[in-house]
Design a protein around this motif. Sequence first.
Motif, PDB file in Angstrom:
ATOM      1  N   ARG A 150       0.824  -1.213   0.000  1.00  0.00           N
ATOM      2  CA  ARG A 150       0.000   0.000   0.000  1.00  0.00           C
ATOM      3  C   ARG A 150       0.859   1.265   0.000  1.00  0.00           C
ATOM      4  NH1 ARG A 150      -3.228   0.537   5.206  1.00  0.00           N
ATOM      5  NH2 ARG A 150      -4.689  -0.925   4.308  1.00  0.00           N
ATOM      6  N   PHE A 151       1.928   1.268   0.788  1.00  0.00           N
ATOM      7  CA  PHE A 151       2.771   2.456   0.937  1.00  0.00           C
ATOM      8  C   PHE A 151       3.329   2.917  -0.409  1.00  0.00           C
ATOM      9  CE2 PHE A 151       7.123   4.119   1.502  1.00  0.00           C
ATOM     10  CZ  PHE A 151       6.858   5.266   2.242  1.00  0.00           C
ATOM     11  N   MET A 152       3.898   1.983  -1.177  1.00  0.00           N
ATOM     12  CA  MET A 152       4.523   2.351  -2.452  1.00  0.00           C
ATOM     13  C   MET A 152       3.503   2.884  -3.449  1.00  0.00           C
ATOM     14  SD  MET A 152       7.496  -0.475  -3.169  1.00  0.00           S
ATOM     15  CE  MET A 152       8.909  -0.668  -2.077  1.00  0.00           C
ATOM     16  N   ILE A 153       2.292   2.319  -3.462  1.00  0.00           N
ATOM     17  CA  ILE A 153       1.293   2.759  -4.433  1.00  0.00           C
ATOM     18  C   ILE A 153       0.748   4.135  -4.054  1.00  0.00           C
ATOM     19  CG2 ILE A 153      -0.918   2.213  -5.513  1.00  0.00           C
ATOM     20  CD1 ILE A 153       1.652   0.499  -6.237  1.00  0.00           C
ATOM     21  N   GLN A 154       0.546   4.370  -2.793  1.00  0.00           N
ATOM     22  CA  GLN A 154       0.084   5.695  -2.380  1.00  0.00           C
ATOM     23  C   GLN A 154       1.140   6.756  -2.665  1.00  0.00           C
ATOM     24  OE1 GLN A 154      -1.183   5.213   1.733  1.00  0.00           O
ATOM     25  NE2 GLN A 154      -3.212   4.527   1.100  1.00  0.00           N
ATOM     26  N   LYS A 155       2.407   6.396  -2.494  1.00  0.00           N
ATOM     27  CA  LYS A 155       3.486   7.326  -2.830  1.00  0.00           C
ATOM     28  C   LYS A 155       3.530   7.599  -4.328  1.00  0.00           C
ATOM     29  CE  LYS A 155       5.342   8.338   1.144  1.00  0.00           C
ATOM     30  NZ  LYS A 155       5.356   9.748   1.641  1.00  0.00           N
ATOM     31  N   LEU A 156       3.260   6.575  -5.137  1.00  0.00           N
ATOM     32  CA  LEU A 156       3.238   6.756  -6.588  1.00  0.00           C
ATOM     33  C   LEU A 156       2.095   7.676  -6.990  1.00  0.00           C
ATOM     34  CD1 LEU A 156       4.163   6.101  -9.465  1.00  0.00           C
ATOM     35  CD2 LEU A 156       2.750   4.019  -9.363  1.00  0.00           C
TER      36      LEU A 156
ATOM     37  N   ASP B   4      -7.827   7.634  -4.646  1.00  0.00           N
ATOM     38  CA  ASP B   4      -8.967   6.748  -4.914  1.00  0.00           C
ATOM     39  C   ASP B   4      -9.055   6.353  -6.387  1.00  0.00           C
ATOM     40  OD1 ASP B   4      -9.773   9.196  -5.917  1.00  0.00           O
ATOM     41  OD2 ASP B   4     -11.731   9.189  -4.939  1.00  0.00           O
ATOM     42  N   ARG B   5      -8.280   7.014  -7.248  1.00  0.00           N
ATOM     43  CA  ARG B   5      -8.237   6.624  -8.666  1.00  0.00           C
ATOM     44  C   ARG B   5      -7.050   5.708  -8.960  1.00  0.00           C
ATOM     45  NH1 ARG B   5      -8.259  12.004 -11.718  1.00  0.00           N
ATOM     46  NH2 ARG B   5      -7.949  10.654 -13.531  1.00  0.00           N
ATOM     47  N   MET B   6      -6.221   5.437  -7.939  1.00  0.00           N
ATOM     48  CA  MET B   6      -5.156   4.444  -8.030  1.00  0.00           C
ATOM     49  C   MET B   6      -5.304   3.523  -6.811  1.00  0.00           C
ATOM     50  SD  MET B   6      -0.989   4.854  -8.263  1.00  0.00           S
ATOM     51  CE  MET B   6      -0.996   5.738  -9.818  1.00  0.00           C
ATOM     52  N   PRO B   7      -6.200   2.540  -6.895  1.00  0.00           N
ATOM     53  CA  PRO B   7      -6.472   1.678  -5.739  1.00  0.00           C
ATOM     54  C   PRO B   7      -5.208   1.005  -5.202  1.00  0.00           C
ATOM     55  CG  PRO B   7      -8.095   1.322  -7.457  1.00  0.00           C
ATOM     56  CD  PRO B   7      -7.037   2.192  -8.048  1.00  0.00           C
ATOM     57  N   SER B   8      -5.162   0.848  -3.878  1.00  0.00           N
ATOM     58  CA  SER B   8      -3.987   0.253  -3.224  1.00  0.00           C
ATOM     59  C   SER B   8      -4.409  -0.794  -2.196  1.00  0.00           C
ATOM     60  CB  SER B   8      -3.163   1.351  -2.539  1.00  0.00           C
ATOM     61  OG  SER B   8      -3.946   2.058  -1.581  1.00  0.00           O
ATOM     62  N   ASN B   9      -5.515  -1.491  -2.466  1.00  0.00           N
ATOM     63  CA  ASN B   9      -6.108  -2.375  -1.462  1.00  0.00           C
ATOM     64  C   ASN B   9      -5.972  -3.863  -1.775  1.00  0.00           C
ATOM     65  OD1 ASN B   9      -7.780  -2.345  -3.683  1.00  0.00           O
ATOM     66  ND2 ASN B   9      -9.675  -1.994  -2.564  1.00  0.00           N
ATOM     67  N   ILE B  10      -5.088  -4.237  -2.697  1.00  0.00           N
ATOM     68  CA  ILE B  10      -4.982  -5.638  -3.080  1.00  0.00           C
ATOM     69  C   ILE B  10      -4.107  -6.439  -2.117  1.00  0.00           C
ATOM     70  CG2 ILE B  10      -4.202  -7.241  -4.882  1.00  0.00           C
ATOM     71  CD1 ILE B  10      -6.886  -5.729  -5.373  1.00  0.00           C
ATOM     72  N   VAL B  11      -2.967  -5.885  -1.716  1.00  0.00           N
ATOM     73  CA  VAL B  11      -2.071  -6.617  -0.814  1.00  0.00           C
ATOM     74  C   VAL B  11      -2.780  -6.950   0.493  1.00  0.00           C
ATOM     75  CG1 VAL B  11       0.025  -6.426   0.583  1.00  0.00           C
ATOM     76  CG2 VAL B  11       0.081  -5.801  -1.823  1.00  0.00           C
ATOM     77  N   GLU B  12      -3.561  -6.037   1.021  1.00  0.00           N
ATOM     78  CA  GLU B  12      -4.218  -6.264   2.309  1.00  0.00           C
ATOM     79  C   GLU B  12      -5.309  -7.330   2.232  1.00  0.00           C
ATOM     80  OE1 GLU B  12      -7.339  -2.866   3.139  1.00  0.00           O
ATOM     81  OE2 GLU B  12      -5.612  -2.052   2.063  1.00  0.00           O
ATOM     82  N   ASN B  13      -5.819  -7.604   1.042  1.00  0.00           N
ATOM     83  CA  ASN B  13      -6.878  -8.603   0.884  1.00  0.00           C
ATOM     84  C   ASN B  13      -6.398  -9.926   0.307  1.00  0.00           C
ATOM     85  OD1 ASN B  13      -9.566  -7.325   1.619  1.00  0.00           O
ATOM     86  ND2 ASN B  13      -8.713  -5.746   0.284  1.00  0.00           N
ATOM     87  N   TYR B  14      -5.375  -9.872  -0.566  1.00  0.00           N
ATOM     88  CA  TYR B  14      -4.950 -11.080  -1.260  1.00  0.00           C
ATOM     89  C   TYR B  14      -3.442 -11.307  -1.224  1.00  0.00           C
ATOM     90  CZ  TYR B  14      -9.580 -10.174  -3.213  1.00  0.00           C
ATOM     91  OH  TYR B  14     -10.919  -9.902  -3.358  1.00  0.00           O
ATOM     92  N   GLY B  15      -2.657 -10.274  -0.992  1.00  0.00           N
ATOM     93  CA  GLY B  15      -1.211 -10.386  -1.051  1.00  0.00           C
ATOM     94  C   GLY B  15      -0.661  -9.922  -2.385  1.00  0.00           C
ATOM     95  N   ASN B  16       0.647  -9.793  -2.438  1.00  0.00           N
ATOM     96  CA  ASN B  16       1.354  -9.396  -3.654  1.00  0.00           C
ATOM     97  C   ASN B  16       1.646 -10.646  -4.471  1.00  0.00           C
ATOM     98  OD1 ASN B  16       3.211  -8.688  -5.607  1.00  0.00           O
ATOM     99  ND2 ASN B  16       4.645  -7.694  -4.234  1.00  0.00           N
ATOM    100  N   SER B  17       0.942 -10.818  -5.569  1.00  0.00           N
ATOM    101  CA  SER B  17       1.116 -11.985  -6.445  1.00  0.00           C
ATOM    102  C   SER B  17       1.853 -11.615  -7.721  1.00  0.00           C
ATOM    103  CB  SER B  17      -0.247 -12.604  -6.775  1.00  0.00           C
ATOM    104  OG  SER B  17      -1.141 -11.621  -7.281  1.00  0.00           O
TER     105      SER B  17
END
Length: 358
Positions: free
Chosen positions: A273-279, A288-301
């Motif tokens: 999440r940190f890196m995507i919010q910084k980007l 909210d137009r660059m979602p960053s909620n995937i790692v917290e729900n599924y992990g980094n795949s």
Amino acid sequence: MDFRFKNKKITGILSILPSKEIYFDNELEYYNFSESKATKLKLTMGYNKRRIFDKELCVSDICVQGMEYLLATGKLCKEDIDAMILVTQSQDYFLPPTCNLIQGRLGLGMDVLCMDIVQGCAGYILGLIQAFMLLEQQNINKVVLFNADILSRKVSRYDRQISPMLGDACSITIVEKSDAPCDILCNYNVDGGRAMSVNIPAGGWREPSTSQSAILEEDKDGNRRSRNDMVEDGSQIFNLIQLNVPKMIHHVLDAAGTSKSEIDYYMVHQPNRFMIQKLADKISVPRDRMPSNIVENYGNSSGVTIPVNIVHNLGSLLISGKKKLLLAGFGVGLAWGATILDIGNLDFCEMFEVSNEK
């Protein structure tokens, strides 16, 4: 390098996820985090839960289960498949190619083109570029693009840097020719001089796995891993995201003649999440137009986070309507790529859980 394509479209996306969830809070004993640091990491990095496959389920098994679901539900017909591309870093074997195994198990025609691409975080973009290029051929009208990784097995559970966020996933994207005029711009870059910033030292031809390579060693940060496990230089990845990726995004916007405000969503690979919010902050687009909620729900795949991101956040929107998206992947290689395209009115855009059985 830039690539331009016309009259191509995505017609369906299936995200394939394991049912098994691993919670960050249940693994704290392996990481030696204080309670305050664990709380901070959950908030900042998005550590929460991740999905992993077990019982030695391999990439071909996952892809076949996903395809069988699409075939059984009438979302795809065997006879319509002209080519298949598999993007993965988790091949079943050194040889034969895993995509060939998928073709054989599905009983597809021997004239179906099969291709494996070994690529990571930017692999979904590279797979789309290859699919679009195949569709330039007169006899190819429908391409099945697989993107799959099960890298959770190649990370030490005592690695506080990588293990808390790494998950497994697969996706199937259907790419076809389009009768409607449309323009697609893609860009892809590689810096092989920094390729070892993310690597698994042992297990290949250069350094085969041995009993010695399996011994756990502790680094200066308290991570315990063997040479059979993944290791990454986090600072190199962060620099890539803060320096190279913003330049690429601005470049593809300019090359496509598109303003930032015309992009409905920026759907990018999610290391955390940190890196995507910084980007998002770096390129001045609302978070909210660059979602960053995937790692917290599924992990980094790895690169599969892009189609998982699309399905999780935009699934219903892309069935009934159309959006202009900027997709971007970056990381292992080091490689980074992006594409701008309209996606919508899809035949399917959904998640599918597979059992942990072959």
